[in-house]
Design a protein around this motif. Structure first.
Motif, PDB file in Angstrom:
ATOM      1  N   MET A 184      -9.859  -8.426   0.056  1.00  0.00           N
ATOM      2  CA  MET A 184      -8.722  -9.346  -0.004  1.00  0.00           C
ATOM      3  C   MET A 184      -9.022 -10.687   0.640  1.00  0.00           C
ATOM      4  O   MET A 184      -8.312 -11.660   0.407  1.00  0.00           O
ATOM      5  N   GLN A 186     -11.578 -12.371  -0.074  1.00  0.00           N
ATOM      6  CA  GLN A 186     -12.251 -13.169  -1.102  1.00  0.00           C
ATOM      7  C   GLN A 186     -11.239 -14.101  -1.776  1.00  0.00           C
ATOM      8  O   GLN A 186     -10.096 -13.729  -1.970  1.00  0.00           O
ATOM      9  N   PRO A 187     -11.697 -15.285  -2.162  1.00  0.00           N
ATOM     10  CA  PRO A 187     -10.787 -16.161  -2.912  1.00  0.00           C
ATOM     11  C   PRO A 187     -10.474 -15.570  -4.292  1.00  0.00           C
ATOM     12  O   PRO A 187     -11.262 -14.794  -4.839  1.00  0.00           O
ATOM     13  N   LEU A 188      -9.334 -15.935  -4.828  1.00  0.00           N
ATOM     14  CA  LEU A 188      -8.920 -15.574  -6.192  1.00  0.00           C
ATOM     15  C   LEU A 188      -8.791 -14.066  -6.423  1.00  0.00           C
ATOM     16  O   LEU A 188      -9.001 -13.584  -7.524  1.00  0.00           O
ATOM     17  N   PHE A 189      -8.436 -13.330  -5.365  1.00  0.00           N
ATOM     18  CA  PHE A 189      -8.243 -11.892  -5.504  1.00  0.00           C
ATOM     19  C   PHE A 189      -6.758 -11.610  -5.730  1.00  0.00           C
ATOM     20  O   PHE A 189      -5.936 -11.837  -4.850  1.00  0.00           O
ATOM     21  N   ASP A 190      -6.413 -11.147  -6.917  1.00  0.00           N
ATOM     22  CA  ASP A 190      -5.019 -10.793  -7.209  1.00  0.00           C
ATOM     23  C   ASP A 190      -4.734  -9.398  -6.676  1.00  0.00           C
ATOM     24  O   ASP A 190      -5.552  -8.487  -6.843  1.00  0.00           O
ATOM     25  N   TYR A 191      -3.577  -9.242  -6.073  1.00  0.00           N
ATOM     26  CA  TYR A 191      -3.271  -7.955  -5.451  1.00  0.00           C
ATOM     27  C   TYR A 191      -1.772  -7.702  -5.461  1.00  0.00           C
ATOM     28  O   TYR A 191      -0.994  -8.621  -5.238  1.00  0.00           O
ATOM     29  N   SER A 192      -1.371  -6.479  -5.736  1.00  0.00           N
ATOM     30  CA  SER A 192       0.028  -6.121  -5.509  1.00  0.00           C
ATOM     31  C   SER A 192       0.158  -4.673  -5.079  1.00  0.00           C
ATOM     32  O   SER A 192      -0.582  -3.804  -5.546  1.00  0.00           O
ATOM     33  N   GLN A 193       1.052  -4.444  -4.142  1.00  0.00           N
ATOM     34  CA  GLN A 193       1.414  -3.072  -3.755  1.00  0.00           C
ATOM     35  C   GLN A 193       2.916  -2.959  -3.865  1.00  0.00           C
ATOM     36  O   GLN A 193       3.649  -3.824  -3.409  1.00  0.00           O
ATOM     37  N   LYS A 194       3.347  -1.910  -4.553  1.00  0.00           N
ATOM     38  CA  LYS A 194       4.787  -1.730  -4.765  1.00  0.00           C
ATOM     39  C   LYS A 194       5.168  -0.300  -4.395  1.00  0.00           C
ATOM     40  O   LYS A 194       4.632   0.656  -4.947  1.00  0.00           O
ATOM     41  N   TYR A 195       6.074  -0.177  -3.443  1.00  0.00           N
ATOM     42  CA  TYR A 195       6.596   1.136  -3.078  1.00  0.00           C
ATOM     43  C   TYR A 195       7.824   1.432  -3.919  1.00  0.00           C
ATOM     44  O   TYR A 195       8.649   0.544  -4.136  1.00  0.00           O
ATOM     45  N   ILE A 196       7.934   2.667  -4.431  1.00  0.00           N
ATOM     46  CA  ILE A 196       9.170   3.007  -5.120  1.00  0.00           C
ATOM     47  C   ILE A 196      10.185   3.483  -4.093  1.00  0.00           C
ATOM     48  O   ILE A 196       9.834   3.820  -2.963  1.00  0.00           O
ATOM     49  N   PRO A 291       6.058   8.233   1.393  1.00  0.00           N
ATOM     50  CA  PRO A 291       6.294   7.181   0.399  1.00  0.00           C
ATOM     51  C   PRO A 291       5.293   7.275  -0.757  1.00  0.00           C
ATOM     52  O   PRO A 291       4.258   7.929  -0.661  1.00  0.00           O
TER      53      PRO A 291
ATOM     54  N   TYR B 191       4.270  -6.107  -1.740  1.00  0.00           N
ATOM     55  CA  TYR B 191       3.532  -7.369  -1.606  1.00  0.00           C
ATOM     56  C   TYR B 191       2.760  -7.664  -2.884  1.00  0.00           C
ATOM     57  O   TYR B 191       2.202  -6.761  -3.490  1.00  0.00           O
ATOM     58  N   GLN B 193       0.082 -10.935  -4.439  1.00  0.00           N
ATOM     59  CA  GLN B 193      -0.485 -12.285  -4.464  1.00  0.00           C
ATOM     60  C   GLN B 193      -1.159 -12.458  -5.814  1.00  0.00           C
ATOM     61  O   GLN B 193      -1.904 -11.602  -6.270  1.00  0.00           O
TER      62      GLN B 193
END
Lengths: 449, 449
Positions: A184, A186-196, A291, B191, B193
């Motif tokens: 994370m 690193q530049p230009l790293f797309d990331y998402s975490q979503k909890y239900i 979770p 989260y 990005q």
């Protein structure tokens, strides 16, 4: 310099696999078979020596993608024959305790297998002992890494840190991956975490007094209740791992034994004698709901030095039974890329990143959707009608009309293609229905003249 | 115990604001006005003592939400009168160098203001010197925090770490927020990005020989070129900050002075004499394109102890000119919640988290969409027709029909409501058009009989 069978003279690579779970230990076998030097670093103890960790799902559904990978490393037969329990259908439990089955594959009777996580993990680690070029390091926790340089720092049991470098770092360290955390930066790293908004809690139906199953074993049992559900998968010892999925807010309201028993009597009455009142109370209040998180990111690699696979790259919610299967498929696809690019890391890692994300995003979305199907839609007439139409068309034209669940579970078609197929099928069905209704109407007018 | 004007006897809180940028220093003023003890911790030097940091956008568009906040802390007049340069329209530059203007608010001639980031930041910090209950700590870098306990560790210039505790930690430390990183360790923190595939690079049009503007100053100048664009905002010293937005892959192909000049001669010919060939080459190759990231997350708080605001909570791409305005609005809304809940942190933070995310997600999506509008759609007849219809209806019924851009930029309507309004307007227009066409057709048939 190792001389491999395809005739290319190649460097033997030093590969560090962070994470010795299911995906990490499978990947070690693939890489060992290619002749590379593999080091597995696992932050837990050796799973073969430890009792079950509480709060982790102890059985899993193995389907075709996972089986394909196990076949590649020579373990499919052993796994299926000696250990897997076939599940041929969903067994739906109504409120009144009556049940009915919805086969997974009415046409050719294919099935998924309930397998023990620890057994499978142990089997994969055990197999790696056969390779001299694999070393396992347990109780090694990654604390820092420079992914561009291939260097890592591990905390060891003696609390001394050791430094390791490798030609390739493979992060197979799960949904909360430490390798991904380094990535994370690193530049230009797309990331998402979503909890239900739903959590899960594990219960158990033990074997009966004579050591047999208390419910028909060759099913995945489901108690769909709209906004929540309970499921059960069979274990080798004839017990069942039962998982209750429910909004956290609902869990919170059940704060006494009376409320718990009242809740089960209302929604899962047939399960109470199977679980046992005392055990139900003990297990429910002994744990707390865990979770569920979905992780998406891209790219999966850093230059020619680091890669993440499995849950580290694409943790999904468990409702399609594809988490492990998708992780195993990563290993299979990666192996094909090693073959295609003659172990040239820059090309392998880039192609993996470029081609894999679309499929993992697709299975992530499908898994999210399937929760609604499992806990709610499955009970509706419209669902059963669609399922019947799908099954009929599949029977009629098995190469032309493969229903979504079957393409995901019983084929190795790319997940994103499975989704596109389904969209096309939806359009076709709408067209059929409109055509049929138009014809009927036209017929009515013509006949009534 | 401080006795505040509303008669409630309340504890004076210790508030640590991490980040002394635009949003952090504004928030310090709001909190100081409420009588709390405020400490600002900024990891850079005091911006009032340092030259411009390269690679940061040095001017910004201030609109109504930002102005409202500045008014609350008594700085609106000073900012607008002495410093802001009004921009009343977009000035579109065609390929042949000819231009035309698209007013932002044809009805009442409202405008946005080009303001210098450093000037505004300095003004806010300077204002905080008037309050005895505000302390500023520059060169303090947050290295760790326990948000539940309100404790923080800062690295100071002497490399000694200091420990600080506070009743409330407010993270206003930008898109790459260190406070948010600590927050990510909390369970159930969603989260994401997302980097766009375009980067930006800043150029400059200097003042002319007599120290005046080289282009008409009261406009935001745009060179829309489909997949990329260039914009220019005026500065106090009559120079222009010019920003080129373009896919990284396009930037890469321009790797020689010839290619650069060829590219500018083809797409931005009128800008070359304004920028100057030598300066263009120097600035283009002197920097490298910077990435643009959109961050979404929730919740924004940890219990009653920590909160993130501004870019730390919702970094957006810059294409709606709302990044700073949305961050300032956070401070305004937060102040209202302090008033409503009588400084009771648990309630304030929870309500902020619950109510703010929908609006920040909305402006984030709008900003992403607006890039397409600015660089491409703005040149199309369909866009200009819609804009004309919107403007006409706005003129006809200003309380009933507020176009999207105007509600976002010239009102404090919640962003999510602006989006809902637009959806409703789209439906209405479709209905109008269909009705009008039907009437016309009907009329034609009736008349032709």
């Amino acid at each position: 310099m190792a001389q491999l069978q395809n005739g290319h003279s190649k460097k033997q690579l030093d590969i560090a696999i962070v994470g010795g779970g299911l995906v990490g230990s499978l990947e070690a076998l693939y890489m060992a078979k290619r002749g590379h030097r593999v080091h597995i670093f696992e932050y837990r103890e050796d799973i073969r020596k430890t009792p079950l960790a509480r709060g982790r799902s102890i059985n899993l559904a193995l389907s075709v993608r996972g089986r394909t990978a196990l076949r590649d490393v020579g373990l499919e037969e052993q796994m299926i024959q000696n250990h897997g329990i076939p599940m041929r259908a969903r067994m739906i439990h109504r409120l009144d305790g009556s049940t009915y089955a919805i086969p997974y594959d009415a046409r050719t009777n294919q099935c998924i297998y309930s397998v023990g996580r620890n057994y499978l993990n142990g089997l994969l680690l055990q197999e790696s002992e056969k390779y001299e070029n694999v070393e396992r390091h347990f109780n090694h926790k990654l604390v820092d890494a420079n992914l561009r340089k291939g260097s890592m720092k591990f905390e060891t049991p003696g609390k001394e840190n050791i430094d390791v470098t490798a030609d390739l770092i493979i992060g197979a360290d799960g949904a909360f991956s430490a390798v991904r955390k380094c990535m994370m930066k690193q530049p230009l790293f797309d990331y998402s975490q979503k909890y239900i908004e739903h959590g899960y809690l594990e219960l158990c139906i033990p074997a009966d007094e004579s050591g047999g199953f208390q419910m028909p074993p060759n099913y995945l049992h489901i108690w769909p209740r709209g906004n929540f559900m309970m499921i059960a998968l069979p274990n080798q010892d004839c017990s069942w791992t039962v998982t209750l999925f429910m909004p956290f807010t609902n869990f919170k309201t059940i704060d006494s034994e009376e409320k718990l028993l009242g809740f089960f009597e209302k929604y899962f009455p047939d399960s109470i004698p199977l679980i046992g009142k005392e055990k139900l109370i003990e297990d429910f209040f002994g744990g707390s709901p865990s979770p569920l998180v979905a992780v998406k990111c891209r790219p999966y690699h850093v230059e020619d030095r680091a890669l993440i696979i499995g849950d580290a790259a694409h943790a999904v919610v468990p409702f399609y039974g594809q988490g492990m299967n998708a992780g195993f498929e990563d290993c299979t696809l990666l192996d094909k890329l090693f073959q295609k690019h003659h172990d040239s890391l820059a090309e392998i890692l880039e192609e993996f990143s470029l081609t894999r994300w679309e499929d993992t995003h697709a299975i992530s979305d499908l898994a999210m959707y399937n929760y609604v199907e499992m806990r709610d839609l499955v009970t509706r007439p419209s669902y059963r009608l669609r399922k019947a139409m799908d099954d009929f068309l599949f029977w009629l034209a098995p190469n032309f009309w493969v229903p979504l669940y079957n393409s995901v579970t019983f084929s190795t078609m790319p997940y994103s293609q499975c989704v596109k197929n389904r969209e096309w099928q939806d359009k076709m069905l709408t067209y059929f229905i409109i055509s049929a209704m138009s014809s009927a109407l036209l017929g009515y007018f013509v006949m009534s003249r």
